[in-house]
Design a protein around this motif. Structure first.
Motif, mmCIF file in Angstrom:
data_model
loop_
_atom_site.group_PDB
_atom_site.id
_atom_site.type_symbol
_atom_site.label_atom_id
_atom_site.label_comp_id
_atom_site.label_asym_id
_atom_site.label_seq_id
_atom_site.Cartn_x
_atom_site.Cartn_y
_atom_site.Cartn_z
ATOM 1 N N THR A 138 0.815 -1.215 0.000
ATOM 2 C CA THR A 138 0.000 0.000 0.000
ATOM 3 C C THR A 138 0.846 1.261 0.000
ATOM 4 O OG1 THR A 138 -0.067 -0.062 2.422
ATOM 5 C CG2 THR A 138 -1.859 -1.161 1.230
ATOM 6 N N GLY A 139 2.118 1.124 -0.283
ATOM 7 C CA GLY A 139 2.990 2.297 -0.216
ATOM 8 C C GLY A 139 2.983 3.111 -1.482
ATOM 9 N N MET A 169 4.316 -2.286 -17.070
ATOM 10 C CA MET A 169 2.957 -2.826 -17.052
ATOM 11 C C MET A 169 2.634 -3.439 -15.694
ATOM 12 S SD MET A 169 1.335 -5.862 -19.433
ATOM 13 C CE MET A 169 2.421 -7.092 -18.667
ATOM 14 N N ALA A 170 3.598 -4.167 -15.134
ATOM 15 C CA ALA A 170 3.394 -4.771 -13.815
ATOM 16 C C ALA A 170 3.189 -3.704 -12.754
ATOM 17 C CB ALA A 170 4.598 -5.653 -13.455
ATOM 18 N N SER A 171 3.962 -2.617 -12.844
ATOM 19 C CA SER A 171 3.858 -1.533 -11.874
ATOM 20 C C SER A 171 2.509 -0.832 -11.964
ATOM 21 C CB SER A 171 4.991 -0.521 -12.105
ATOM 22 O OG SER A 171 4.864 0.587 -11.246
ATOM 23 N N GLU A 172 2.067 -0.552 -13.200
ATOM 24 C CA GLU A 172 0.782 0.118 -13.381
ATOM 25 C C GLU A 172 -0.368 -0.780 -12.910
ATOM 26 O OE1 GLU A 172 0.459 3.099 -13.971
ATOM 27 O OE2 GLU A 172 2.217 3.785 -15.068
ATOM 28 N N GLY A 173 -0.247 -2.078 -13.169
ATOM 29 C CA GLY A 173 -1.278 -3.000 -12.714
ATOM 30 C C GLY A 173 -1.334 -3.076 -11.204
ATOM 31 N N LEU A 174 -0.169 -3.099 -10.585
ATOM 32 C CA LEU A 174 -0.108 -3.131 -9.125
ATOM 33 C C LEU A 174 -0.780 -1.903 -8.523
ATOM 34 C CD1 LEU A 174 0.924 -4.103 -6.365
ATOM 35 C CD2 LEU A 174 3.092 -2.952 -6.883
ATOM 36 N N ASN A 175 -0.456 -0.737 -9.079
ATOM 37 C CA ASN A 175 -1.040 0.496 -8.582
ATOM 38 C C ASN A 175 -2.561 0.488 -8.729
ATOM 39 O OD1 ASN A 175 -1.117 3.171 -7.585
ATOM 40 N ND2 ASN A 175 -1.073 3.998 -9.666
ATOM 41 N N TYR A 176 -3.021 0.031 -9.873
ATOM 42 C CA TYR A 176 -4.453 0.001 -10.154
ATOM 43 C C TYR A 176 -5.204 -0.881 -9.159
ATOM 44 C CZ TYR A 176 -8.719 -1.115 -12.821
ATOM 45 O OH TYR A 176 -10.022 -1.316 -13.220
ATOM 46 N N PHE A 177 -4.733 -2.110 -8.968
ATOM 47 C CA PHE A 177 -5.455 -3.041 -8.114
ATOM 48 C C PHE A 177 -5.272 -2.727 -6.622
ATOM 49 C CE2 PHE A 177 -5.002 -5.595 -12.042
ATOM 50 C CZ PHE A 177 -6.356 -5.794 -12.290
ATOM 51 N N THR A 178 -4.118 -2.179 -6.264
ATOM 52 C CA THR A 178 -3.906 -1.799 -4.865
ATOM 53 C C THR A 178 -4.839 -0.672 -4.456
ATOM 54 O OG1 THR A 178 -1.581 -2.477 -4.922
ATOM 55 C CG2 THR A 178 -2.226 -0.953 -3.189
ATOM 56 N N THR A 197 -5.292 10.352 -8.340
ATOM 57 C CA THR A 197 -5.874 9.972 -9.607
ATOM 58 C C THR A 197 -7.135 9.158 -9.375
ATOM 59 O OG1 THR A 197 -4.525 7.962 -9.682
ATOM 60 C CG2 THR A 197 -3.638 9.930 -10.750
ATOM 61 N N THR A 198 -7.997 9.156 -10.387
ATOM 62 C CA THR A 198 -9.243 8.405 -10.288
ATOM 63 C C THR A 198 -9.023 6.966 -10.722
ATOM 64 O OG1 THR A 198 -9.920 8.878 -12.557
ATOM 65 C CG2 THR A 198 -10.502 10.506 -10.858
ATOM 66 N N GLY A 199 -10.021 6.124 -10.411
ATOM 67 C CA GLY A 199 -9.937 4.737 -10.837
ATOM 68 C C GLY A 199 -9.865 4.621 -12.341
ATOM 69 N N MET A 200 -10.599 5.477 -13.053
ATOM 70 C CA MET A 200 -10.574 5.435 -14.515
ATOM 71 C C MET A 200 -9.188 5.796 -15.041
ATOM 72 S SD MET A 200 -12.944 7.428 -17.333
ATOM 73 C CE MET A 200 -14.361 6.380 -16.993
ATOM 74 N N GLU A 234 -8.389 -1.862 -4.169
ATOM 75 C CA GLU A 234 -8.623 -2.549 -2.904
ATOM 76 C C GLU A 234 -8.806 -1.547 -1.765
ATOM 77 O OE1 GLU A 234 -6.722 -6.180 -0.243
ATOM 78 O OE2 GLU A 234 -5.414 -5.042 -1.594
ATOM 79 N N LYS A 235 -7.968 -0.518 -1.735
ATOM 80 C CA LYS A 235 -8.084 0.507 -0.692
ATOM 81 C C LYS A 235 -9.457 1.162 -0.715
ATOM 82 C CE LYS A 235 -3.248 2.073 -0.486
ATOM 83 N NZ LYS A 235 -2.390 3.249 -0.748
ATOM 84 N N GLN A 236 -9.884 1.530 -1.908
ATOM 85 C CA GLN A 236 -11.160 2.224 -2.018
ATOM 86 C C GLN A 236 -12.327 1.285 -1.705
ATOM 87 O OE1 GLN A 236 -11.560 4.436 -5.657
ATOM 88 N NE2 GLN A 236 -9.568 5.445 -5.425
ATOM 89 N N GLY A 237 -12.177 0.020 -2.084
ATOM 90 C CA GLY A 237 -13.228 -0.938 -1.781
ATOM 91 C C GLY A 237 -13.417 -1.127 -0.293
ATOM 92 N N ASN A 238 -12.358 -0.994 0.453
ATOM 93 C CA ASN A 238 -12.436 -1.168 1.907
ATOM 94 C C ASN A 238 -13.098 0.012 2.616
ATOM 95 O OD1 ASN A 238 -11.193 -3.676 1.818
ATOM 96 N ND2 ASN A 238 -9.130 -2.839 2.078
#
Length: 247
Positions: free
Chosen positions: A20-21, A100-109, A27-30, A112-116
């Motif tokens: 979560t660092g 790509m891995a970094s952007e994906g990590l940021n997106y899903f992390t 930025t928005t989810g979109m 998850e934060k917002q979902g909580n």
């Protein structure tokens, strides 16, 4: 030549650990979705360019080892030009795959934060279910690409070794001696193209799934986020006249 090939473990460990660092709250989810899908598009384009360059490199190698080749020096120079292009594309692929891995990590992390933050458990459950589905789709990309990236590394390494050898023994006997290895390398190039097909299909399928799931991607999302999706640039088939062999 050493490239990072353990992307599967990198992405899985980073995502599943729920780091979560990373920043991204501004930025928005979109917008994060756009960055992730754009990065996927770049990697897909890398694979397509590699496949095109394999054809050009194999052709120049076949011409170089032809028994009817009358200008071996020029043929070797042309082959070296294509090997250099191939090596650059392979390095670009590794760099862009990491992004790509970094952007994906940021997106899903961040998802998850917002979902909580939902106070209603039903919304939390829906968010978690969709996030898990999309994340699982995303992690299929490095799983599918492991074999293709190894194949690319092998092909580039062997192509470079052929040039190194002939740089020291550019004689008819030298060419004859290396021909079996050259033919093997040409076959490795064909195997690269075969191995990359499922990867390109997986990336395309994953990008579409993210878009169909309500996530903007591609040109429309790029406009929404003020970004632009990179377009695939065709590999130039000829940078210089290819040496002719006598029939």
């Amino acid at each position: 030549m050493k490239y990072a090939v353990n992307t599967v473990a990198v992405i899985a460990s980073m995502m599943l650990a729920g780091l979560t660092g990373l920043s991204g709250c501004a930025t928005t989810g979109m917008e994060r979705s756009v960055k992730a899908t754009d990065a996927m598009q770049v990697v897909e384009n890398d694979y397509k360019q590699i496949n095109s360059q394999v054809d050009v490199t194999n052709s120049s190698l076949q011409d170089l080892i032809s028994p009817n080749q009358t200008d071996m020096k020029r043929a070797l120079e042309y082959y070296k030009t294509n090997v250099d292009k191939m090596e650059k594309l392979a390095k670009d692929l590794e760099k862009n795959t990491d992004k790509m891995a970094s952007e994906g990590l940021n997106y899903f992390t961040e998802w998850e934060k917002q979902g909580n933050t939902y106070t209603d458990p039903q919304f939390r459950d829906i968010s978690e279910k969709r996030r898990t589905e999309q994340r699982n789709n995303f992690t299929k990309i490095p799983e599918a690409s492991a074999d293709s990236r190894r194949a690319i590394q092998t092909y580039v390494a062997d192509a470079k070794n052929i040039h190194k050898y002939l740089s020291n023994d550019l004689t008819p006997k030298g060419v004859e001696a290396v021909t079996p290895l050259a033919k093997k390398t040409i076959q490795e190039g064909e195997e690269v193209k075969t191995a990359t097909k499922p990867v390109v299909a997986t990336i395309d399928r994953t990008r579409n799934a993210m878009a169909q799931g309500g996530m903007a991607s591609g040109a429309a999302a790029g406009a929404a986020a003020g970004g632009q999706v990179p377009e695939s640039k065709p590999v130039e088939q000829q940078q210089q006249p290819q040496p002719k062999s006598q029939e």
